[in-house]
Design an enzyme around this catalytic site. Sequence first.
Site, PDB file in Angstrom:
ATOM      1  N   GLY A  31     -11.312  36.786 -30.661  1.00  0.00           N
ATOM      2  CA  GLY A  31      -9.531  36.968 -30.461  1.00  0.00           C
ATOM      3  C   GLY A  31      -9.644  38.369 -30.064  1.00  0.00           C
ATOM      4  N   SER A  32      -8.575  38.429 -28.998  1.00  0.00           N
ATOM      5  CA  SER A  32      -8.377  39.992 -28.452  1.00  0.00           C
ATOM      6  C   SER A  32      -6.701  40.106 -28.308  1.00  0.00           C
ATOM      7  CB  SER A  32      -8.637  39.510 -27.195  1.00  0.00           C
ATOM      8  OG  SER A  32      -7.968  38.178 -25.648  1.00  0.00           O
ATOM      9  N   ASN A  34      -3.843  42.578 -30.378  1.00  0.00           N
ATOM     10  CA  ASN A  34      -3.864  43.704 -30.785  1.00  0.00           C
ATOM     11  C   ASN A  34      -4.449  43.794 -31.629  1.00  0.00           C
ATOM     12  OD1 ASN A  34      -2.094  42.671 -32.272  1.00  0.00           O
ATOM     13  ND2 ASN A  34      -0.738  43.400 -32.687  1.00  0.00           N
ATOM     14  N   TRP A  35      -4.655  43.207 -32.589  1.00  0.00           N
ATOM     15  CA  TRP A  35      -5.432  43.623 -33.220  1.00  0.00           C
ATOM     16  C   TRP A  35      -6.821  43.310 -33.553  1.00  0.00           C
ATOM     17  CZ3 TRP A  35      -6.676  46.108 -37.148  1.00  0.00           C
ATOM     18  CH2 TRP A  35      -7.131  46.495 -38.459  1.00  0.00           C
ATOM     19  N   GLY A  36      -7.052  42.242 -32.839  1.00  0.00           N
ATOM     20  CA  GLY A  36      -8.747  41.909 -32.283  1.00  0.00           C
ATOM     21  C   GLY A  36      -9.222  43.123 -31.555  1.00  0.00           C
ATOM     22  N   PHE A 123      -5.813  28.475 -35.473  1.00  0.00           N
ATOM     23  CA  PHE A 123      -7.108  28.252 -34.471  1.00  0.00           C
ATOM     24  C   PHE A 123      -8.155  28.039 -34.511  1.00  0.00           C
ATOM     25  CE2 PHE A 123      -3.133  30.192 -31.495  1.00  0.00           C
ATOM     26  CZ  PHE A 123      -3.138  28.535 -31.094  1.00  0.00           C
ATOM     27  N   ALA A 179      -1.813  47.337 -36.388  1.00  0.00           N
ATOM     28  CA  ALA A 179      -2.841  47.176 -35.464  1.00  0.00           C
ATOM     29  C   ALA A 179      -2.474  48.669 -34.441  1.00  0.00           C
ATOM     30  CB  ALA A 179      -2.546  46.154 -34.752  1.00  0.00           C
ATOM     31  N   LYS A 236       1.654  39.300 -50.586  1.00  0.00           N
ATOM     32  CA  LYS A 236       2.348  40.322 -50.107  1.00  0.00           C
ATOM     33  C   LYS A 236       2.742  40.088 -49.252  1.00  0.00           C
ATOM     34  CE  LYS A 236       0.399  41.035 -46.006  1.00  0.00           C
ATOM     35  NZ  LYS A 236       0.569  41.528 -45.118  1.00  0.00           N
TER      36      LYS A 236
END
EC number: 1.1.1.8
Length: 373
Positions: A31-32, A34-36, A123, A179, A236
Amino acid sequence: MTVAALNKLSALSGSIQKSFSPKLISVGIIGSGNWGTAIAKICGENAKAHPDIFHPQVHMWMYEEKIQHEGKECNLTEVFNTTHENVKYLKGIKCPSNVFANPDIRDVGSRSDILVWVLPHQFVVRICNQLKGCLKKDAVAISCIKGVSVTKDRVRLFSDIIEENTGMYCGVLSGANIASEVAQEKFCETTIGYLPNSSVNPRYTPKTIQALFNRPYFRVNIVEDVPGVALGGALKNIVAVAAGIIDGLELGDNTKSAVMRIGLLEMQKFGRMFFDCKPLTMSEESCGIADLITTCLGGRNHKCAVAFVKTGKPMHVVEQELLDGQKLQGAATAKEVYEFLDNQNKVSEFPLFTAVYRIVYEGLPPNKLLEAI
């Protein structure tokens, strides 16, 4: 960018391939976004900081796509490997030079001893299928995917889905981690659920996992409550919708705090009832109370719930207007959790979760929320 070209590029980076030791642990990122990319930055920094533990190269699987860069069409991977910046998903943040964007997911999988999953949950199964037959037998995984898979019959953690489909043991990372703020190195904490002696390889201890993720600005705490860490990041969102409803009604901070407290209790009860989670995971760790506070003070779930109340528009219309049609996690999770609880004859034990569902989907007036709980 081809794998051959990528290998040539990475070999030029300090000739690090020549110094490769089989004892060093290779890290890959799936994964790439923003968080990745933020996670890849952390792992790249720690691969450099712990050369006695980790192989210096960190390969991040990046879905190949064309972008406009400096007036011409380029592959996103080529731009990243040239600039060390994910100009599409995390613009303005430089990653370490030892992080490489790799468009070949099987190549990333085959390289990795620790495979970090940071991609949209829809995914997961598809990616698991693409990785079959190429993973190392003793590899382990860490899921940074928030949420759970809920049907009327069962609640499944994405870490369990990864385990079942790949054979890798999978821990969970979750916390109050926006992120962009993590990428900017603004201090935060996170929680990793990881069982000791869970891997067939004794190298992959909780201390090793902590060394991979802990940074001065990203403080990691390891706990053994894997389902508790995962559930906190999912449930949450329901509470955040409730908090947004309260703010939309302009009932004040005292009322919102009460709703958050009640919501936390229901999160703990759900975890104990269906997963034997430890209550302190949600009341003391970043994956629980801290993530709950962050989400209830802002974010998409809160924002959309406020708009839902103030405009009177259906939630799917609010989603279309504010999220460009993406589904709101809190609303979707509320529906899935309600249907599961209904099937388990447990609806009455979760009045806040149930009220959020009925307000969003059944037309219960928002001002009835407090009466319901």
